[in-house]
Write a protein that holds these residues in place. Structure first.
Motif, PDB file in Angstrom:
ATOM      1  N   HIS A  12       0.853  -1.186   0.000  1.00 39.96           N
ATOM      2  CA  HIS A  12       0.000   0.000   0.000  1.00 39.96           C
ATOM      3  C   HIS A  12       0.891   1.238   0.000  1.00 39.96           C
ATOM      4  CE1 HIS A  12      -3.173  -2.753   0.943  1.00 39.96           C
ATOM      5  NE2 HIS A  12      -2.763  -2.962   2.170  1.00 39.96           N
ATOM      6  N   THR A  13       0.476   2.278  -0.707  1.00 38.92           N
ATOM      7  CA  THR A  13       1.212   3.544  -0.659  1.00 38.92           C
ATOM      8  C   THR A  13       0.857   4.271   0.639  1.00 38.92           C
ATOM      9  OG1 THR A  13      -0.514   4.833  -1.761  1.00 38.92           O
ATOM     10  CG2 THR A  13       1.113   3.727  -3.190  1.00 38.92           C
ATOM     11  N   ASP A  14       1.670   5.251   1.003  1.00 36.03           N
ATOM     12  CA  ASP A  14       1.390   6.046   2.203  1.00 36.03           C
ATOM     13  C   ASP A  14       0.037   6.742   2.093  1.00 36.03           C
ATOM     14  OD1 ASP A  14       3.795   5.284   3.324  1.00 36.03           O
ATOM     15  OD2 ASP A  14       4.860   7.098   2.700  1.00 36.03           O
ATOM     16  N   LEU A  15      -0.291   7.246   0.903  1.00 35.95           N
ATOM     17  CA  LEU A  15      -1.578   7.919   0.702  1.00 35.95           C
ATOM     18  C   LEU A  15      -2.738   6.936   0.887  1.00 35.95           C
ATOM     19  CD1 LEU A  15      -3.158  10.454  -0.073  1.00 35.95           C
ATOM     20  CD2 LEU A  15      -2.879   9.804  -2.473  1.00 35.95           C
ATOM     21  N   THR A  16      -2.572   5.721   0.405  1.00 32.82           N
ATOM     22  CA  THR A  16      -3.612   4.697   0.577  1.00 32.82           C
ATOM     23  C   THR A  16      -3.849   4.408   2.050  1.00 32.82           C
ATOM     24  OG1 THR A  16      -3.167   3.679  -1.559  1.00 32.82           O
ATOM     25  CG2 THR A  16      -4.199   2.285   0.103  1.00 32.82           C
ATOM     26  N   LEU A  17      -2.761   4.265   2.813  1.00 34.91           N
ATOM     27  CA  LEU A  17      -2.890   3.972   4.235  1.00 34.91           C
ATOM     28  C   LEU A  17      -3.526   5.130   4.998  1.00 34.91           C
ATOM     29  CD1 LEU A  17       0.529   2.188   4.810  1.00 34.91           C
ATOM     30  CD2 LEU A  17      -1.746   1.128   4.711  1.00 34.91           C
ATOM     31  N   LEU A  18      -3.125   6.352   4.661  1.00 34.56           N
ATOM     32  CA  LEU A  18      -3.688   7.532   5.317  1.00 34.56           C
ATOM     33  C   LEU A  18      -5.176   7.671   5.015  1.00 34.56           C
ATOM     34  CD1 LEU A  18      -3.236  10.086   7.023  1.00 34.56           C
ATOM     35  CD2 LEU A  18      -2.665  11.291   4.893  1.00 34.56           C
ATOM     36  N   ALA A  19      -5.557   7.476   3.767  1.00 37.04           N
ATOM     37  CA  ALA A  19      -6.963   7.593   3.377  1.00 37.04           C
ATOM     38  C   ALA A  19      -7.810   6.524   4.071  1.00 37.04           C
ATOM     39  CB  ALA A  19      -7.101   7.489   1.862  1.00 37.04           C
ATOM     40  N   ALA A  20      -7.273   5.309   4.203  1.00 36.00           N
ATOM     41  CA  ALA A  20      -8.004   4.244   4.893  1.00 36.00           C
ATOM     42  C   ALA A  20      -8.166   4.565   6.378  1.00 36.00           C
ATOM     43  CB  ALA A  20      -7.283   2.913   4.712  1.00 36.00           C
ATOM     44  N   LYS A  21      -7.088   5.064   6.989  1.00 37.04           N
ATOM     45  CA  LYS A  21      -7.125   5.399   8.421  1.00 37.04           C
ATOM     46  C   LYS A  21      -8.156   6.487   8.708  1.00 37.04           C
ATOM     47  CE  LYS A  21      -4.182   6.976  12.178  1.00 37.04           C
ATOM     48  NZ  LYS A  21      -2.844   7.404  12.581  1.00 37.04           N
ATOM     49  N   GLN A  22      -8.255   7.459   7.784  1.00 40.15           N
ATOM     50  CA  GLN A  22      -9.183   8.580   7.965  1.00 40.15           C
ATOM     51  C   GLN A  22     -10.570   8.282   7.399  1.00 40.15           C
ATOM     52  OE1 GLN A  22      -7.160  11.877   6.104  1.00 40.15           O
ATOM     53  NE2 GLN A  22      -5.749  12.131   7.826  1.00 40.15           N
ATOM     54  N   ASP A  23     -10.737   7.082   6.807  1.00 40.32           N
ATOM     55  CA  ASP A  23     -11.984   6.715   6.137  1.00 40.32           C
ATOM     56  C   ASP A  23     -12.394   7.795   5.130  1.00 40.32           C
ATOM     57  OD1 ASP A  23     -14.031   4.909   5.595  1.00 40.32           O
ATOM     58  OD2 ASP A  23     -15.415   5.902   6.982  1.00 40.32           O
ATOM     59  N   ALA A  24     -11.403   8.292   4.405  1.00 41.29           N
ATOM     60  CA  ALA A  24     -11.607   9.374   3.440  1.00 41.29           C
ATOM     61  C   ALA A  24     -12.379   8.882   2.215  1.00 41.29           C
ATOM     62  CB  ALA A  24     -10.259   9.940   3.006  1.00 41.29           C
ATOM     63  N   LEU A  25     -13.021   9.805   1.539  1.00 38.73           N
ATOM     64  CA  LEU A  25     -13.795   9.482   0.344  1.00 38.73           C
ATOM     65  C   LEU A  25     -12.918   8.859  -0.734  1.00 38.73           C
ATOM     66  CD1 LEU A  25     -16.502   9.599  -1.133  1.00 38.73           C
ATOM     67  CD2 LEU A  25     -15.903  11.897  -1.887  1.00 38.73           C
ATOM     68  N   HIS A  26     -11.666   9.291  -0.820  1.00 36.91           N
ATOM     69  CA  HIS A  26     -10.771   8.793  -1.875  1.00 36.91           C
ATOM     70  C   HIS A  26     -10.002   7.535  -1.480  1.00 36.91           C
ATOM     71  CE1 HIS A  26      -8.214  11.488   0.535  1.00 36.91           C
ATOM     72  NE2 HIS A  26      -7.222  10.682   0.191  1.00 36.91           N
ATOM     73  N   LYS A  27     -10.435   6.842  -0.411  1.00 37.24           N
ATOM     74  CA  LYS A  27      -9.732   5.627   0.003  1.00 37.24           C
ATOM     75  C   LYS A  27      -9.851   4.542  -1.067  1.00 37.24           C
ATOM     76  CE  LYS A  27     -13.594   3.622   2.511  1.00 37.24           C
ATOM     77  NZ  LYS A  27     -14.128   3.264   3.806  1.00 37.24           N
ATOM     78  N   VAL A  28      -8.869   3.659  -1.103  1.00 35.04           N
ATOM     79  CA  VAL A  28      -8.883   2.544  -2.046  1.00 35.04           C
ATOM     80  C   VAL A  28      -9.986   1.567  -1.633  1.00 35.04           C
ATOM     81  CG1 VAL A  28      -7.578   0.541  -2.888  1.00 35.04           C
ATOM     82  CG2 VAL A  28      -6.462   2.770  -2.691  1.00 35.04           C
ATOM     83  N   LEU A  29     -10.821   1.218  -2.600  1.00 36.28           N
ATOM     84  CA  LEU A  29     -11.902   0.271  -2.346  1.00 36.28           C
ATOM     85  C   LEU A  29     -11.499  -1.161  -2.688  1.00 36.28           C
ATOM     86  CD1 LEU A  29     -14.772   2.383  -3.930  1.00 36.28           C
ATOM     87  CD2 LEU A  29     -14.163   2.195  -1.495  1.00 36.28           C
ATOM     88  N   ARG A  30     -10.724  -1.289  -3.778  1.00 40.20           N
ATOM     89  CA  ARG A  30     -10.296  -2.620  -4.209  1.00 40.20           C
ATOM     90  C   ARG A  30      -9.067  -2.482  -5.101  1.00 40.20           C
ATOM     91  NH1 ARG A  30     -14.240  -1.314  -7.983  1.00 40.20           N
ATOM     92  NH2 ARG A  30     -13.595  -1.715 -10.132  1.00 40.20           N
ATOM     93  N   TYR A  31      -8.453  -3.603  -5.355  1.00 42.28           N
ATOM     94  CA  TYR A  31      -7.382  -3.702  -6.335  1.00 42.28           C
ATOM     95  C   TYR A  31      -7.845  -4.661  -7.426  1.00 42.28           C
ATOM     96  CZ  TYR A  31      -4.118  -1.599  -2.993  1.00 42.28           C
ATOM     97  OH  TYR A  31      -3.478  -0.753  -2.129  1.00 42.28           O
TER      98      TYR A  31
END
Length: 106
Positions: free
Chosen positions: A24-43
């Motif tokens: 996971h990229t740092d941005l992916t991990l941060l977005a998941a932690k914050q439950d952000a709208l732009h979080k990764v949903l799937r690969y």
């Protein structure tokens, strides 16, 4: 904002098994932690299996989709493809997908 591209590593993990891992990229991990709208949903992954018997090559593409929360670990995702024949050439393309679209890894 579309996800960042991810790096893919492929290795032989058993006699007939090939493993594919991407971190996971740092941005992916941060977005998941914050439950952000732009979080990764799937690969999504295209696994290319090339066979070259007698010098004539053909490639078959297998498509897979992995849910970010249920399939992946805290730092990476690992997929194992069993029953890979000796001499097969394996390549993979992975796309991280969110609500804005997908990023491509080559």
């Amino acid at each position: 904002e579309v996800p960042e591209p991810v790096n893919v590593t492929i290795w032989q993990s058993g006699v007939l098994d090939v493993s594919v891992r991407w971190n996971h990229t740092d941005l992916t991990l941060l977005a998941a932690k914050q439950d952000a709208l732009h979080k990764v949903l799937r690969y999504d992954m295209a696994l290319n299996i090339t066979k070259c018997p007698h010098g004539r090559c053909s490639t078959r593409v297998e498509s897979y989709s992995f849910d970010f929360e249920t399939f992946c670990g805290n730092a990476s995702c690992v997929f194992v493809r069993p029953n890979v024949a000796s001499g097969d050439i394996i390549t993979a393309t992975v796309w991280a997908v969110n609500v804005a679209g997908r990023a491509q890894n080559r």
